[in-house]
Structure formats: C-alpha cells, structure tokens
Design a protein around this motif. Structure first.
Motif, PDB file in Angstrom:
ATOM      1  N   LEU A 240       0.838  -1.155  -0.039  1.00  0.00           N
ATOM      2  CA  LEU A 240       0.083  -0.115  -0.045  1.00  0.00           C
ATOM      3  C   LEU A 240       0.876   1.189  -0.114  1.00  0.00           C
ATOM      4  CD1 LEU A 240      -3.042   0.817   0.014  1.00  0.00           C
ATOM      5  CD2 LEU A 240      -2.785   1.236   2.713  1.00  0.00           C
ATOM      6  N   ASN A 241       0.751   1.834  -1.062  1.00  0.00           N
ATOM      7  CA  ASN A 241       2.042   3.214  -1.249  1.00  0.00           C
ATOM      8  C   ASN A 241       1.262   4.011  -2.012  1.00  0.00           C
ATOM      9  OD1 ASN A 241       4.126   4.906  -2.264  1.00  0.00           O
ATOM     10  ND2 ASN A 241       5.336   3.479  -0.689  1.00  0.00           N
ATOM     11  N   ALA A 242       0.666   5.078  -1.437  1.00  0.00           N
ATOM     12  CA  ALA A 242       0.036   6.129  -2.088  1.00  0.00           C
ATOM     13  C   ALA A 242       1.009   7.277  -2.922  1.00  0.00           C
ATOM     14  CB  ALA A 242      -0.756   7.100  -1.044  1.00  0.00           C
ATOM     15  N   PHE A 243       0.576   7.719  -4.070  1.00  0.00           N
ATOM     16  CA  PHE A 243       1.556   8.613  -4.723  1.00  0.00           C
ATOM     17  C   PHE A 243       0.698   9.786  -5.066  1.00  0.00           C
ATOM     18  CE2 PHE A 243      -0.116   5.446  -7.817  1.00  0.00           C
ATOM     19  CZ  PHE A 243      -0.790   5.967  -8.696  1.00  0.00           C
ATOM     20  N   SER A 244      -0.437   9.889  -4.516  1.00  0.00           N
ATOM     21  CA  SER A 244      -0.931  11.143  -4.564  1.00  0.00           C
ATOM     22  C   SER A 244      -2.293  11.086  -3.484  1.00  0.00           C
ATOM     23  CB  SER A 244      -1.728  11.453  -6.114  1.00  0.00           C
ATOM     24  OG  SER A 244      -2.952  10.777  -5.954  1.00  0.00           O
ATOM     25  N   GLU A 245      -2.848  12.421  -3.324  1.00  0.00           N
ATOM     26  CA  GLU A 245      -3.847  12.425  -2.245  1.00  0.00           C
ATOM     27  C   GLU A 245      -4.929  11.299  -2.641  1.00  0.00           C
ATOM     28  OE1 GLU A 245      -4.595  14.172   0.529  1.00  0.00           O
ATOM     29  OE2 GLU A 245      -3.344  15.476   0.610  1.00  0.00           O
ATOM     30  N   ASN A 246      -5.184  10.845  -3.911  1.00  0.00           N
ATOM     31  CA  ASN A 246      -6.230  10.299  -4.634  1.00  0.00           C
ATOM     32  C   ASN A 246      -5.853   8.788  -5.068  1.00  0.00           C
ATOM     33  OD1 ASN A 246      -9.222  10.478  -5.135  1.00  0.00           O
ATOM     34  ND2 ASN A 246      -8.561  10.078  -7.184  1.00  0.00           N
ATOM     35  N   ASP A 247      -4.646   8.521  -5.025  1.00  0.00           N
ATOM     36  CA  ASP A 247      -4.128   7.160  -5.814  1.00  0.00           C
ATOM     37  C   ASP A 247      -3.221   6.736  -4.884  1.00  0.00           C
ATOM     38  OD1 ASP A 247      -5.478   7.669  -8.776  1.00  0.00           O
ATOM     39  OD2 ASP A 247      -4.519   9.703  -7.939  1.00  0.00           O
ATOM     40  N   THR A 248      -3.390   5.273  -5.197  1.00  0.00           N
ATOM     41  CA  THR A 248      -2.196   4.461  -4.313  1.00  0.00           C
ATOM     42  C   THR A 248      -1.847   3.153  -5.270  1.00  0.00           C
ATOM     43  OG1 THR A 248      -1.821   3.097  -2.392  1.00  0.00           O
ATOM     44  CG2 THR A 248      -3.958   3.115  -3.016  1.00  0.00           C
ATOM     45  N   TYR A 249      -0.746   2.402  -5.173  1.00  0.00           N
ATOM     46  CA  TYR A 249      -0.354   1.318  -5.604  1.00  0.00           C
ATOM     47  C   TYR A 249      -0.975   0.303  -4.568  1.00  0.00           C
ATOM     48  CZ  TYR A 249       2.379   3.322  -9.328  1.00  0.00           C
ATOM     49  OH  TYR A 249       3.029   3.708 -10.353  1.00  0.00           O
ATOM     50  N   ILE A 250      -1.354  -0.859  -4.847  1.00  0.00           N
ATOM     51  CA  ILE A 250      -1.890  -1.844  -3.825  1.00  0.00           C
ATOM     52  C   ILE A 250      -1.535  -3.353  -4.491  1.00  0.00           C
ATOM     53  CG2 ILE A 250      -4.158  -1.882  -4.680  1.00  0.00           C
ATOM     54  CD1 ILE A 250      -5.268  -1.860  -1.663  1.00  0.00           C
ATOM     55  N   LYS A 251      -1.538  -4.300  -3.420  1.00  0.00           N
ATOM     56  CA  LYS A 251      -1.328  -5.435  -3.719  1.00  0.00           C
ATOM     57  C   LYS A 251      -1.895  -6.346  -2.746  1.00  0.00           C
ATOM     58  CE  LYS A 251       2.267  -8.852  -4.977  1.00  0.00           C
ATOM     59  NZ  LYS A 251       2.161  -9.864  -3.890  1.00  0.00           N
ATOM     60  N   TYR A 252      -2.405  -7.514  -2.846  1.00  0.00           N
ATOM     61  CA  TYR A 252      -2.868  -8.542  -1.873  1.00  0.00           C
ATOM     62  C   TYR A 252      -2.168  -9.688  -1.961  1.00  0.00           C
ATOM     63  CZ  TYR A 252      -5.678 -10.978  -5.563  1.00  0.00           C
ATOM     64  OH  TYR A 252      -6.021 -11.447  -6.662  1.00  0.00           O
ATOM     65  N   PHE A 253      -2.332 -10.445  -0.842  1.00  0.00           N
ATOM     66  CA  PHE A 253      -1.538 -11.787  -0.539  1.00  0.00           C
ATOM     67  C   PHE A 253      -1.519 -12.592  -1.666  1.00  0.00           C
ATOM     68  CE2 PHE A 253      -0.593 -15.577   1.692  1.00  0.00           C
ATOM     69  CZ  PHE A 253       0.564 -15.626   1.846  1.00  0.00           C
ATOM     70  N   LYS A 254      -0.414 -12.998  -2.186  1.00  0.00           N
ATOM     71  CA  LYS A 254      -0.239 -14.012  -3.331  1.00  0.00           C
ATOM     72  C   LYS A 254      -0.629 -13.552  -4.709  1.00  0.00           C
ATOM     73  CE  LYS A 254      -0.813 -18.438  -0.628  1.00  0.00           C
ATOM     74  NZ  LYS A 254      -1.370 -19.436  -0.338  1.00  0.00           N
ATOM     75  N   SER A 255      -1.107 -12.362  -4.774  1.00  0.00           N
ATOM     76  CA  SER A 255      -1.101 -11.633  -6.190  1.00  0.00           C
ATOM     77  C   SER A 255       0.155 -11.450  -6.897  1.00  0.00           C
ATOM     78  CB  SER A 255      -2.022 -10.451  -5.891  1.00  0.00           C
ATOM     79  OG  SER A 255      -2.049  -9.937  -7.128  1.00  0.00           O
ATOM     80  N   ASP A 256      -0.138 -11.806  -8.168  1.00  0.00           N
ATOM     81  CA  ASP A 256       1.300 -11.774  -9.176  1.00  0.00           C
ATOM     82  C   ASP A 256       1.225 -10.275  -9.808  1.00  0.00           C
ATOM     83  OD1 ASP A 256      -0.964 -11.923 -10.704  1.00  0.00           O
ATOM     84  OD2 ASP A 256      -0.157 -13.774 -11.862  1.00  0.00           O
TER      85      ASP A 256
END
Length: 493
Positions: A240-256
């Motif tokens: 979970l890493n936001a790069f703006s007030e409105n947007d983020t990179y996200i990933k859940y467990f075991k996702s590729d």
C-alpha cells in the motif's frame, strides 16, 4: 391566647401555588413524561396523552420513595463522587508530573543546543585566534624585514651623500648600482599579508528555529477521521503506497500483480509485477523489491518495467526513497530460518544509488557485534533524516528500530503493555517527523515522537481491525488490514 402554629421551614404543602402563565389557572398537576408542573387546562390540551398526576399524588409517591432515593445517594452516588474526586486529585498529580516531564525535555534539549552552540562558538573563536596569531606573525616578520631594508637604505644614502665627491668613479658606480638593486627589490616586495578571515552569519527564520528548538503541540489535536472504506480483496493487503492524495499502488497476498486504485477503490491500472514492496520517488518512478527473483526493479510512469540490480545472495524485502539521495533497501539471507540468527546470518539495511551501486550498509550497532535487525520488514526515512525500521522478532512480535543516517542507534520501541504482543507491520512518518506504526495484534495505530517515544494511540480497535499496511500522503492516511479492507482517514493536527 391561642397558641400560634410554628411556620414550616419549606412552607405548607399547598402554600402559594403558582398559576399557569398560559391559562391563568392554579398549577396543581405534575406531568411525569415532561417532568414539569401544569394546570388542569394544560392536562386537557398539550398534555392530554401524557402520564400526569396531581401534585399531591406525585409528592406522596416521592415521599414513599424518598428513603430509598436518599439511601442510594448516600451509598452509591456520594462514594462515586468521592472516587471521582480522588481520581481528579490523582489526575492533577499526573498532569503536574507530565507537565514537569515535558518542561524537563525542553530544558534538556535547550541545554544540549546551547552546549553544541558553545562548541561551535569555541571552534570559531579558536580558528579566529589561530589565524590572528599566524597573520600577526606574518605581518611582524614583514615589518622586521622592512625595518632592515630601511636601515640599510638609509646607510647607503648617507654614505653616498657624504662621500660621493671623494669616491672614485668605480666606487660611485658600484654603490649606485647596489642602491638601485636594493630599491628595486623593495619596490617588488610590496605585498603585505592582510587579515582575510571573516565571520558570516544570518538571523535564522521562525521555521529554522522551530526545527532547531522543536515545537509544542496538543495531542488532542492530532487525530484521524475516517472518510471512506471499501473491500479490496478477501486476503491481507501486502503493498500500500500512495503517490497522490487520490491514488495508491496496492497488492494483496499471493497476487502476481500490482494495481493502481483511487480513493473510492476503483481500479485504474494493473501491472504484471511480482513485488514485495514498492516506493514512489520524486520523479514519479516506482522502485520495487522482488523477493523471489532477488532483484530491485523500476516501474516507470509509462508502465515499463526494468531490472535495476540483483541483490544475490540476499533477498530484498522493503524499500523507500532516501532523503539523502538514492534508495534504502532491507535485505536478509535465505539460508537460515527467518528468526534464527546465526554467525553467518545476514539481516541488514543497505543504502544504494538509483542505479543500484552500494553507498553503505547498516547491520550492527556501534560495537560492531550486536545486530540491529532480526527481519527488517519495512523501512521509512523521516524528515529529520532518521531511519525507521519495522522489525519482526518472531511471527507475532516485533519492534521499531530508529537509526540516525550515520548508523547510530537512536532508540528501539517495543510497544505498550496491552493484551497481546506488539506486532509492527508497517511504519510511516508525518510532516512533523512523528512516527505512525501499525499494531496488528492489538488493532491499533501507535503515534510516536521523532525520537520513538509513545505519544498516543492514533486509532484503536473501534476504528481499525488488524491494521497491516499504512501509507500517508499529505493529509490522507490509507490503512489496509489483514482481511483485505482498506480504510481512508483524514489525518489532522
């Protein structure tokens, strides 16, 4: 003479009954529902559906209940008030202690600043004094030399004035030549060593003074208010890493893959990147760690993916941008059990350039033997240049290690005495250099001072459930939990 009846202290039961302002009738009824006195007309109109009785009956009921009511006050309410009074006395004592503790911090910090300023002042004064002595000696040497040259020149002039008429032509020419050479040498050597050392200063502005002396703030004003919540997946959020007030990179467990989503949970883009952690730099490039391939990669704003450097034989875990330039990456060996530290185990933090060249490593404390980390799972560099590392010590326990940028151990935060073990899974820093830490087991977000001192619980189990990942961009705090829920909070001072 008739015996007078003593007047009752509170008056007779029916003495001086007031009248209703609305109906000009005697007030002789009590409305139990509204808890107010009314007249007969009020009972027939505004209170016709209410539970009301005559004042005489209401008083009779209360007289029957009076003993129990008073006993309840004596046995429960008065002792309760005594406990509250005692508690407030304890609180007053605690407030006094806390106030003195904060005051002592101010004094100590001020004394430390003054001590360091005195060191700087002593250093400047010594430099100035040493330079003064050196220049003084240089000028004094020049003075002695000039005095010698002057004396010799005066003697030559006197000799020529007194003997030029009796000198032979040869001696005259020879003396004249010597005088000319002496004068020429004096004309060439006219440089005098000036005192060139200067002390330059400027008055610091308020922001610089605040940074130096620190700031006062009220913990009550630091809060996080929920603004949105959505279910991203049915598994824990691992990136979970936001790069703006409105947007983020996200990933859940075991996702590729890594996804780009907005505040509402809408999916914008998907990137086929196997990553353990990701950070977004000032240029907009995203750098990620690939634990399986033992590499650090780059995701450009256009979406292209490239490998920056291999970390073999170590596996990269967490990554963040360094305010000193480059990247900070945590690494571990894959040969030994995660929490089993042997003599050849490698658990460290590495500072590298954007192209992957090593700058320095942080592995041991200043004694060169004591390890800093067991499994450093998350890293962030604070605005004051300190490095904050969330460190697992077992599957369910951990701590937060705070280092200076030079590698000195500042402090280690072990959590608070709660029902379950402290398990920090993520760490971020706010604009005032305070530190926010997730506590998975106890369902809390801890707020720490820049030095790692506990300030308060920013969020508790009523607001977050198994918080696993954090990201703070501006005033937007993203919290991803162990069950795939993402919550957003307005972070305020």
């Amino acid at each position: 003479m008739a015996e007078s009846v003593p007047e009752q202290r509170l008056g007779t039961p029916q003495k001086h009954l007031p009248t209703c302002d609305k109906h000009s009738e005697l007030i002789d009824i009590f409305c139990e529902d509204c808890d107010e006195f009314i007249c007969t007309d009020c009972a027939k109109t505004d209170h016709k559906d209410h539970n009301w009785v005559t004042i005489v009956k209401a008083a009779s009921q209360r007289r029957r209940q009076l003993f129990r009511f008073i006993q309840n006050i004596k046995e429960e309410k008065v002792p309760e008030m005594d406990r509250k009074i005692e508690h407030t006395s304890i609180m007053m004592s605690e407030i006094e202690k806390q106030g003195e503790s904060e005051m002592q911090k101010i004094r100590k910090h001020f004394e430390e600043i003054i001590a360091r300023l005195k060191e700087k002042k002593t250093g400047h004064q010594k430099t100035l004094e040493d330079n003064l002595i050196e220049r003084y000696e240089q000028v004094n040497c020049s003075k002695t030399k000039y005095e010698g040259q002057k004396k010799k020149l005066v003697e030559m002039v006197k000799l020529m004035e007194e003997n030029n008429s009796t000198m032979s032509d040869y001696k005259l020419i020879n003396h004249h030549r010597e005088m000319s050479q002496h004068v020429s040498a004096m004309d060439v050597d006219t440089k005098i060593c000036d005192f060139s050392l200067r002390y330059i200063f400027r008055k610091p502005n308020d922001d610089e003074l605040d940074f130096l002396m620190g700031q006062m703030f009220d913990l009550k004003n630091i809060r996080a208010t929920e603004t949105n919540s959505f279910q991203y997946s049915d598994s824990r959020t691992t990136i979970l890493n936001a790069f703006s007030e409105n947007d983020t990179y996200i990933k859940y467990f075991k996702s590729d893959c890594i996804e780009h989503i907005n505040k509402q949970g809408d999916k914008k883009h998907k990137y086929n990147v196997t990553a353990s952690d990701i950070c977004v730099t000032d240029t907009g490039d995203a750098y990620f760690t690939d634990y399986k391939d033992n590499t650090i990669g780059r995701l450009s704003p256009s979406g292209s993916v490239s490998t920056v450097v291999s970390t073999l034989p170590l596996s990269p875990i967490a990554i963040c941008q360094s305010i000193n330039g480059g990247l900070l990456v945590t690494l571990k060996d894959s040969k030994t059990n995660s929490f089993e530290l042997k003599s050849d185990s490698k658990r460290l933090l590495r500072h590298i350039t954007m192209t992957g060249d090593d700058i320095r490593e942080y592995e041991f404390q200043e004694d060169g033997k004591t390890r800093l980390f067991t499994v450093p799972i998350k890293v962030k560099q604070n605005g004051n240049s300190d490095i904050c590392v969330a460190n697992y010590t077992s599957d369910v326990t951990g701590n937060v290690v705070i280092l200076s940028s030079s590698g000195c151990l500042r402090s280690v935060y072990h959590g608070q005495n709660l029902n379950k073990d402290f398990c920090p899974c993520d760490v971020v820093c706010d604009s005032r250099c305070n530190i926010l830490v997730t506590d998975l087991n106890n369902h809390r977000i801890h707020l720490l001072s820049p030095g790692g001192e506990f300030l308060k619980f920013l969020l508790t189990e009523n607001e977050v459930d198994n918080p696993f990942k954090l990201s703070l961009f501006g005033s937007t705090l993203w919290v991803g939990n162990f069950k795939g829920t993402v919550k957003l909070f307005q972070f305020q001072y």
